[in-house]
Design an enzyme around this catalytic site. Structure first.
Site, PDB file in Angstrom:
ATOM      1  N   SER A 121      81.615  80.385 -25.147  1.00  0.00           N
ATOM      2  CA  SER A 121      82.912  80.038 -25.725  1.00  0.00           C
ATOM      3  C   SER A 121      83.172  80.803 -27.007  1.00  0.00           C
ATOM      4  O   SER A 121      84.290  80.765 -27.519  1.00  0.00           O
ATOM      5  CB  SER A 121      82.935  78.553 -26.083  1.00  0.00           C
ATOM      6  OG  SER A 121      82.725  77.770 -24.957  1.00  0.00           O
ATOM      7  N   HIS A 142      85.052  84.075 -19.655  1.00  0.00           N
ATOM      8  CA  HIS A 142      85.179  82.740 -20.231  1.00  0.00           C
ATOM      9  C   HIS A 142      86.136  81.874 -19.415  1.00  0.00           C
ATOM     10  O   HIS A 142      87.359  81.977 -19.548  1.00  0.00           O
ATOM     11  CB  HIS A 142      85.644  82.858 -21.698  1.00  0.00           C
ATOM     12  CG  HIS A 142      85.748  81.552 -22.409  1.00  0.00           C
ATOM     13  ND1 HIS A 142      86.776  81.233 -23.264  1.00  0.00           N
ATOM     14  CD2 HIS A 142      84.928  80.455 -22.381  1.00  0.00           C
ATOM     15  CE1 HIS A 142      86.592  80.003 -23.720  1.00  0.00           C
ATOM     16  NE2 HIS A 142      85.485  79.521 -23.206  1.00  0.00           N
ATOM     17  N   GLU A 154      89.345  84.153 -19.709  1.00  0.00           N
ATOM     18  CA  GLU A 154      89.415  85.222 -20.722  1.00  0.00           C
ATOM     19  C   GLU A 154      88.327  86.243 -20.394  1.00  0.00           C
ATOM     20  O   GLU A 154      87.170  85.860 -20.163  1.00  0.00           O
ATOM     21  CB  GLU A 154      89.104  84.655 -22.111  1.00  0.00           C
ATOM     22  CG  GLU A 154      90.228  83.912 -22.766  1.00  0.00           C
ATOM     23  CD  GLU A 154      89.822  83.415 -24.150  1.00  0.00           C
ATOM     24  OE1 GLU A 154      90.297  83.971 -25.143  1.00  0.00           O
ATOM     25  OE2 GLU A 154      89.009  82.475 -24.245  1.00  0.00           O
ATOM     26  N   ASN A 192      89.701  79.556 -28.002  1.00  0.00           N
ATOM     27  CA  ASN A 192      88.962  78.683 -28.915  1.00  0.00           C
ATOM     28  C   ASN A 192      89.186  79.035 -30.387  1.00  0.00           C
ATOM     29  O   ASN A 192      89.000  78.183 -31.252  1.00  0.00           O
ATOM     30  CB  ASN A 192      87.474  78.694 -28.568  1.00  0.00           C
ATOM     31  CG  ASN A 192      87.218  77.875 -27.320  1.00  0.00           C
ATOM     32  OD1 ASN A 192      87.970  76.948 -27.017  1.00  0.00           O
ATOM     33  ND2 ASN A 192      86.178  78.215 -26.580  1.00  0.00           N
TER      34      ASN A 192
HETATM   35  P1  NAD Z   1      76.614  71.351 -20.464  1.00  0.00           P
HETATM   36  O1  NAD Z   1      75.881  70.687 -21.575  1.00  0.00           O
HETATM   37  O2  NAD Z   1      77.470  70.508 -19.564  1.00  0.00           O
HETATM   38  O3  NAD Z   1      75.600  72.149 -19.504  1.00  0.00           O
HETATM   39  C1  NAD Z   1      74.648  73.050 -19.977  1.00  0.00           C
HETATM   40  C2  NAD Z   1      73.571  73.193 -18.895  1.00  0.00           C
HETATM   41  O4  NAD Z   1      72.700  74.275 -19.284  1.00  0.00           O
HETATM   42  C3  NAD Z   1      72.708  71.947 -18.710  1.00  0.00           C
HETATM   43  O5  NAD Z   1      72.696  71.577 -17.337  1.00  0.00           O
HETATM   44  C4  NAD Z   1      71.330  72.417 -19.174  1.00  0.00           C
HETATM   45  O6  NAD Z   1      70.254  71.810 -18.456  1.00  0.00           O
HETATM   46  C5  NAD Z   1      71.401  73.906 -18.889  1.00  0.00           C
HETATM   47  N1  NAD Z   1      70.415  74.674 -19.635  1.00  0.00           N
HETATM   48  C6  NAD Z   1      70.026  74.523 -20.924  1.00  0.00           C
HETATM   49  N2  NAD Z   1      69.070  75.421 -21.224  1.00  0.00           N
HETATM   50  C7  NAD Z   1      68.844  76.150 -20.105  1.00  0.00           C
HETATM   51  C8  NAD Z   1      67.955  77.212 -19.799  1.00  0.00           C
HETATM   52  N3  NAD Z   1      67.109  77.701 -20.680  1.00  0.00           N
HETATM   53  N4  NAD Z   1      67.995  77.724 -18.553  1.00  0.00           N
HETATM   54  C9  NAD Z   1      68.839  77.229 -17.617  1.00  0.00           C
HETATM   55  N5  NAD Z   1      69.716  76.217 -17.863  1.00  0.00           N
HETATM   56  C10 NAD Z   1      69.701  75.679 -19.088  1.00  0.00           C
HETATM   57  O7  NAD Z   1      77.480  72.506 -21.147  1.00  0.00           O
HETATM   58  P2  NAD Z   1      78.845  73.187 -20.614  1.00  0.00           P
HETATM   59  O8  NAD Z   1      80.004  72.457 -21.173  1.00  0.00           O
HETATM   60  O9  NAD Z   1      78.734  73.405 -19.156  1.00  0.00           O
HETATM   61  O10 NAD Z   1      78.778  74.590 -21.402  1.00  0.00           O
HETATM   62  C11 NAD Z   1      78.036  75.688 -20.888  1.00  0.00           C
HETATM   63  C12 NAD Z   1      78.570  76.986 -21.483  1.00  0.00           C
HETATM   64  O11 NAD Z   1      79.957  77.113 -21.156  1.00  0.00           O
HETATM   65  C13 NAD Z   1      78.489  77.069 -22.996  1.00  0.00           C
HETATM   66  O12 NAD Z   1      78.246  78.389 -23.364  1.00  0.00           O
HETATM   67  C14 NAD Z   1      79.889  76.648 -23.426  1.00  0.00           C
HETATM   68  O13 NAD Z   1      80.245  77.146 -24.686  1.00  0.00           O
HETATM   69  C15 NAD Z   1      80.713  77.290 -22.340  1.00  0.00           C
HETATM   70  N6  NAD Z   1      82.047  76.709 -22.141  1.00  0.00           N
HETATM   71  C16 NAD Z   1      82.233  75.349 -22.255  1.00  0.00           C
HETATM   72  C17 NAD Z   1      83.507  74.825 -22.057  1.00  0.00           C
HETATM   73  C18 NAD Z   1      83.751  73.340 -22.164  1.00  0.00           C
HETATM   74  O14 NAD Z   1      84.906  72.898 -22.231  1.00  0.00           O
HETATM   75  N7  NAD Z   1      82.716  72.518 -22.169  1.00  0.00           N
HETATM   76  C19 NAD Z   1      84.582  75.661 -21.736  1.00  0.00           C
HETATM   77  C20 NAD Z   1      84.348  77.047 -21.591  1.00  0.00           C
HETATM   78  C21 NAD Z   1      83.072  77.549 -21.807  1.00  0.00           C
END
Ligand code: NAD
Length: 293
Positions: A121, A142, A154, A192
């Site tokens: 993000s 993204h 994005e 963001n």
């Molecule tokens: P989340 O907490 O729902 O999921 C993260 C996952 O990553 C978990 O299942 C965790 O077990 C896994 N994980 C952690 N360490 C790991 C590793 N070493 N190897 C493999 N898997 C691992 O988080 P999310 O909301 O899905 O966010 C994930 C990414 O997407 C982040 O970079 C976030 O910034 C980005 N993002 C989030 C959003 C949002 O609205 N939440 C929107 C766009 C982008």
């Protein structure tokens, strides 16, 4: 189907990773989904099945297409599953050091032609790309949350990203039924950079007692026609992700206007991360979310 990108790997089965897996498999790509947690893999697959099932109920998808979509997805905890992937999309927790380790691991197993993308993000695509043996084939992709419903992706070039990679990813985005915008590699990109300071300001508004959770969210929903209030949205995104993005903006742009609100920091320290942990600015343990302040 895009001719160059057939099999796709996804890292992280959380809310973004399972959504990305869902849209890629629905667009007829084989997908290998990896997580460190077997529980999160199972929960991610359950979410995908639930969301596809909803589309079947609404007659937007046939049962046969749903079954075929699920059959295209394999899961595991080993990087070996990426060996025959043409693209690997990293969507693990928003933490730069963690992402760097993951990206180096991907490089050890994938063939030379494989493109690596990050769904970060906020973190610099140039810095993440520098961890790879192929900065030309590294790109920011993204997606928005929830991935199956949101139209935008994005696309971000690092300084070294080559045009072939960028074009392949732009074409894939179209093939997934999404619309892409180009964002330059500045902290938090476009969405963001604008959204998170607003959410952070909403938390300051709560922290300073200007309004309650309900007053703040109602004000923004009825006063500006936002479909969700900023605190409701923060809970939906995940407060850990919100804080991580504010930290990247604060450090990357060196401007105090991006200082994360201390109340946001406290909630994350308490493990109150929003919907995903059952409590954030709202308590989700009952039938209806209840404001906590
Ligand atoms: P989340 O907490 O729902 O999921 C993260 C996952 O990553 C978990 O299942 C965790 O077990 C896994 N994980 C952690 N360490 C790991 C590793 N070493 N190897 C493999 N898997 C691992 O988080 P999310 O909301 O899905 O966010 C994930 C990414 O997407 C982040 O970079 C976030 O910034 C980005 N993002 C989030 C959003 C949002 O609205 N939440 C929107 C766009 C982008």
């Amino acid at each position: 189907m895009s001719t160059d990108i057939k099999k796709i790997g996804v890292i992280g089965a959380g809310q973004m990773g399972n959504g990305i897996t869902h849209v890629c498999a629905l667009a007829e790509h084989d997908v290998y989904l990896l997580d460190i947690s077997e529980d999160n893999l199972a929960a991610g697959m359950k979410t995908i099945a639930k969301n596809l099932g909803r589309a079947v109920k609404k007659n937007k998808l046939s049962q046969a297409d749903m079954d075929a979509c699920l059959a295209r997805i394999s899961t595991g905890t080993s990087y070996d599953g990426f060996k025959d992937c043409d693209l690997v999309i990293e969507a693990a927790t928003e933490n730069e050091e963690l992402k760097k380790v993951i990206i180096r691991e991907i490089c050890k197993v994938v063939p030379e032609h494989t493109i690596i993308a990050s769904n970060t993000s906020s973190i610099s695509i140039t810095r993440l790309g520098a961890q790879t043996d192929r900065p030309g084939k590294f790109v920011g992709m993204h997606f928005m949350n929830p991935v199956p419903l949101m139209e935008l992706v994005e696309l971000i070039r690092g300084i070294a990203t080559n045009e072939e990679t960028y074009t392949a990813i732009r074409e894939l985005t179209e093939q997934l039924g999404k619309i892409s915008v180009n964002a330059e590699d500045f902290p938090a990109f476009i969405v963001n950079r604008i959204l998170l300071p607003m959410i952070n300001e909403a938390v300051y508004t709560l922290y300073e007692g200007v309004g309650s959770v309900q007053a703040i969210d109602t004000s923004m929903k009825l006063g500006t026609h936002h479909p969700m209030g900023p605190l409701e949205l923060a809970d939906f995104i995940g407060l850990d992700t919100c804080l991580a993005v504010m930290n990247v903006l604060h450090e990357g742009l060196a401007d105090t206007k991006y200082r994360p609100c201390p109340l946001l920091v406290k909630y994350v320290e308490a493990g109150w991360l929003g919907r995903k942990t059952g409590r954030g600015f709202y308590d989700y343990s009952g039938d209806e979310p209840v404001p906590t302040r």
